[in-house]
Motif scaffolding. Structure first.
Motif, PDB file in Angstrom:
ATOM      1  N   SER A   1       0.817  -1.218   0.000  1.00  0.00           N
ATOM      2  CA  SER A   1       0.000   0.000   0.000  1.00  0.00           C
ATOM      3  C   SER A   1       0.848   1.265   0.000  1.00  0.00           C
ATOM      4  O   SER A   1       0.351   2.339  -0.295  1.00  0.00           O
ATOM      5  N   ASN A   2       2.116   1.129   0.332  1.00  0.00           N
ATOM      6  CA  ASN A   2       3.035   2.266   0.405  1.00  0.00           C
ATOM      7  C   ASN A   2       3.973   2.287  -0.796  1.00  0.00           C
ATOM      8  O   ASN A   2       5.194   2.356  -0.656  1.00  0.00           O
ATOM      9  N   GLU A   3       3.405   2.265  -1.983  1.00  0.00           N
ATOM     10  CA  GLU A   3       4.205   2.175  -3.205  1.00  0.00           C
ATOM     11  C   GLU A   3       5.177   3.343  -3.347  1.00  0.00           C
ATOM     12  O   GLU A   3       6.319   3.162  -3.767  1.00  0.00           O
ATOM     13  N   GLU A   4       4.754   4.546  -2.976  1.00  0.00           N
ATOM     14  CA  GLU A   4       5.652   5.702  -3.092  1.00  0.00           C
ATOM     15  C   GLU A   4       6.906   5.506  -2.243  1.00  0.00           C
ATOM     16  O   GLU A   4       8.022   5.735  -2.697  1.00  0.00           O
ATOM     17  N   PHE A   5       6.725   5.060  -0.992  1.00  0.00           N
ATOM     18  CA  PHE A   5       7.887   4.792  -0.137  1.00  0.00           C
ATOM     19  C   PHE A   5       8.726   3.667  -0.733  1.00  0.00           C
ATOM     20  O   PHE A   5       9.960   3.745  -0.740  1.00  0.00           O
ATOM     21  N   GLN A   6       8.080   2.626  -1.211  1.00  0.00           N
ATOM     22  CA  GLN A   6       8.828   1.500  -1.776  1.00  0.00           C
ATOM     23  C   GLN A   6       9.656   1.947  -2.976  1.00  0.00           C
ATOM     24  O   GLN A   6      10.781   1.479  -3.164  1.00  0.00           O
ATOM     25  N   GLN A   7       9.139   2.877  -3.768  1.00  0.00           N
ATOM     26  CA  GLN A   7       9.915   3.403  -4.895  1.00  0.00           C
ATOM     27  C   GLN A   7      11.126   4.185  -4.388  1.00  0.00           C
ATOM     28  O   GLN A   7      12.212   4.085  -4.948  1.00  0.00           O
ATOM     29  N   LEU A   8      10.945   4.967  -3.332  1.00  0.00           N
ATOM     30  CA  LEU A   8      12.052   5.748  -2.772  1.00  0.00           C
ATOM     31  C   LEU A   8      13.123   4.847  -2.162  1.00  0.00           C
ATOM     32  O   LEU A   8      14.312   5.104  -2.300  1.00  0.00           O
ATOM     33  N   SER A   9      12.678   3.802  -1.462  1.00  0.00           N
ATOM     34  CA  SER A   9      13.627   2.967  -0.719  1.00  0.00           C
ATOM     35  C   SER A   9      14.379   1.990  -1.608  1.00  0.00           C
ATOM     36  O   SER A   9      15.525   1.654  -1.312  1.00  0.00           O
ATOM     37  N   GLY A  10      13.731   1.495  -2.652  1.00  0.00           N
ATOM     38  CA  GLY A  10      14.372   0.499  -3.503  1.00  0.00           C
ATOM     39  C   GLY A  10      14.488  -0.864  -2.840  1.00  0.00           C
ATOM     40  O   GLY A  10      15.260  -1.710  -3.281  1.00  0.00           O
ATOM     41  N   ASP A  11      13.722  -1.091  -1.771  1.00  0.00           N
ATOM     42  CA  ASP A  11      13.821  -2.356  -1.041  1.00  0.00           C
ATOM     43  C   ASP A  11      13.264  -3.552  -1.811  1.00  0.00           C
ATOM     44  O   ASP A  11      13.648  -4.690  -1.543  1.00  0.00           O
TER      45      ASP A  11
ATOM     46  N   PRO B   1      21.593   7.624   0.938  1.00  0.00           N
ATOM     47  CA  PRO B   1      21.779   8.847   1.742  1.00  0.00           C
ATOM     48  C   PRO B   1      20.636   9.014   2.751  1.00  0.00           C
ATOM     49  O   PRO B   1      19.459   8.978   2.372  1.00  0.00           O
ATOM     50  N   CYS B   2      21.006   9.185   4.019  1.00  0.00           N
ATOM     51  CA  CYS B   2      20.011   9.275   5.090  1.00  0.00           C
ATOM     52  C   CYS B   2      20.296  10.444   6.022  1.00  0.00           C
ATOM     53  O   CYS B   2      21.434  10.896   6.149  1.00  0.00           O
ATOM     54  N   ILE B   3      19.237  10.876   6.675  1.00  0.00           N
ATOM     55  CA  ILE B   3      19.319  11.850   7.748  1.00  0.00           C
ATOM     56  C   ILE B   3      19.083  11.079   9.039  1.00  0.00           C
ATOM     57  O   ILE B   3      18.031  10.455   9.219  1.00  0.00           O
ATOM     58  N   VAL B   4      20.080  11.079   9.918  1.00  0.00           N
ATOM     59  CA  VAL B   4      19.941  10.421  11.208  1.00  0.00           C
ATOM     60  C   VAL B   4      19.286  11.415  12.161  1.00  0.00           C
ATOM     61  O   VAL B   4      19.677  12.576  12.233  1.00  0.00           O
ATOM     62  N   MET B   5      18.267  10.933  12.877  1.00  0.00           N
ATOM     63  CA  MET B   5      17.516  11.789  13.794  1.00  0.00           C
ATOM     64  C   MET B   5      17.488  11.135  15.172  1.00  0.00           C
ATOM     65  O   MET B   5      17.578   9.916  15.289  1.00  0.00           O
ATOM     66  N   ARG B   6      17.350  11.982  16.190  1.00  0.00           N
ATOM     67  CA  ARG B   6      17.300  11.486  17.570  1.00  0.00           C
ATOM     68  C   ARG B   6      16.267  12.273  18.359  1.00  0.00           C
ATOM     69  O   ARG B   6      16.087  13.472  18.147  1.00  0.00           O
TER      70      ARG B   6
ATOM     71  N   LEU C   1      15.333   8.467   4.845  1.00  0.00           N
ATOM     72  CA  LEU C   1      15.948   8.632   3.529  1.00  0.00           C
ATOM     73  C   LEU C   1      15.897  10.107   3.141  1.00  0.00           C
ATOM     74  O   LEU C   1      14.856  10.754   3.287  1.00  0.00           O
ATOM     75  N   GLU C   2      17.008  10.633   2.652  1.00  0.00           N
ATOM     76  CA  GLU C   2      17.055  12.054   2.266  1.00  0.00           C
ATOM     77  C   GLU C   2      16.017  12.404   1.214  1.00  0.00           C
ATOM     78  O   GLU C   2      15.555  13.535   1.159  1.00  0.00           O
ATOM     79  N   ASN C   3      15.622  11.431   0.401  1.00  0.00           N
ATOM     80  CA  ASN C   3      14.660  11.692  -0.667  1.00  0.00           C
ATOM     81  C   ASN C   3      13.209  11.526  -0.199  1.00  0.00           C
ATOM     82  O   ASN C   3      12.300  11.412  -1.011  1.00  0.00           O
ATOM     83  N   ASN C   4      12.984  11.541   1.126  1.00  0.00           N
ATOM     84  CA  ASN C   4      11.646  11.325   1.672  1.00  0.00           C
ATOM     85  C   ASN C   4      11.236  12.506   2.575  1.00  0.00           C
ATOM     86  O   ASN C   4      11.230  12.384   3.795  1.00  0.00           O
TER      87      ASN C   4
END
Length: 179
Positions: free
Chosen positions: A28-38, A162-167, A133-136
């Motif tokens: 159901s999360n096709e947009e995320f799946q396209q971004l992640s490439g998983d 490329p990722c943004i690490v958050m805390r 993911l930086e592209n999200n």
């Protein structure tokens, strides 16, 4: 919302109906799946691919998969790591939080994130990290709204994306008084 851990020791032992629900959530999360490439074809995610993805997640010794249900339906999944594979990382990690697209903007993600945070807080953990993911930009806005702050930018360990690490600090205001 009811949250329960995935109890199958081997993701290949997930009961068929649950695996069907999980596949539907991921698909159901096709947009995320396209971004992640998983997944090789984000428009056609198969149950065996979801089982394999969960097997990869659960290969980490401190991983836990949490399933969130509302009105009996699977609405979200979270994957946590009590310890990150990098021993220099002191905080637990939230490796994945995904809400079924039909339930976006219904508060399921916020409630599941709060559940995860409270679980680690009750264990005495002082912070929780995740990578976006930086592209999200939608995910970045979501986590920022929940109080997470950027701490670094670097590729993820699994795929080099490329990722943004958050805390987010898990200490309550009363915990920090007197420090």
């Amino acid at each position: 919302m009811i949250v329960e851990p995935l109890t199958a020791k081997d993701p290949h032992d997930i009961p068929g109906p649950l695996l069907t629900e999980l596949t539907g959530l991921y698909a159901s999360n096709e947009e995320f799946q396209q971004l992640s490439g998983d997944f090789p074809d984000p428009g056609r995610i198969l149950p065996e691919q979801v089982a394999a993805a969960l097997a990869d997640e659960l290969a980490q010794p401190t991983a836990e998969v949490l399933l969130a249900r509302s009105a009996g339906r699977l609405v979200a999944i979270a994957v946590t790591l009590g310890r990150h594979p990098d021993p220099a990382e002191p905080d637990p990690w939230l490796g994945l939080l995904m809400v079924h697209a039909a339930g976006h903007r219904a508060g399921h993600g916020r409630r599941l994130a709060a559940y995860v945070e409270e679980g680690f807080r009750s264990q005495g953990r002082t912070g929780l990290r995740l990578a976006v993911l930086e592209n999200n930009p939608r995910a970045l806005a979501f986590w920022t709204a929940l109080g997470y702050e950027e701490t670094a930018r670097r590729p993820d360990l699994a795929h080099g994306r490329p990722c943004i690490v958050m805390r987010k600090s898990l200490q309550s205001h009363t915990d920090t008084q007197g420090l």
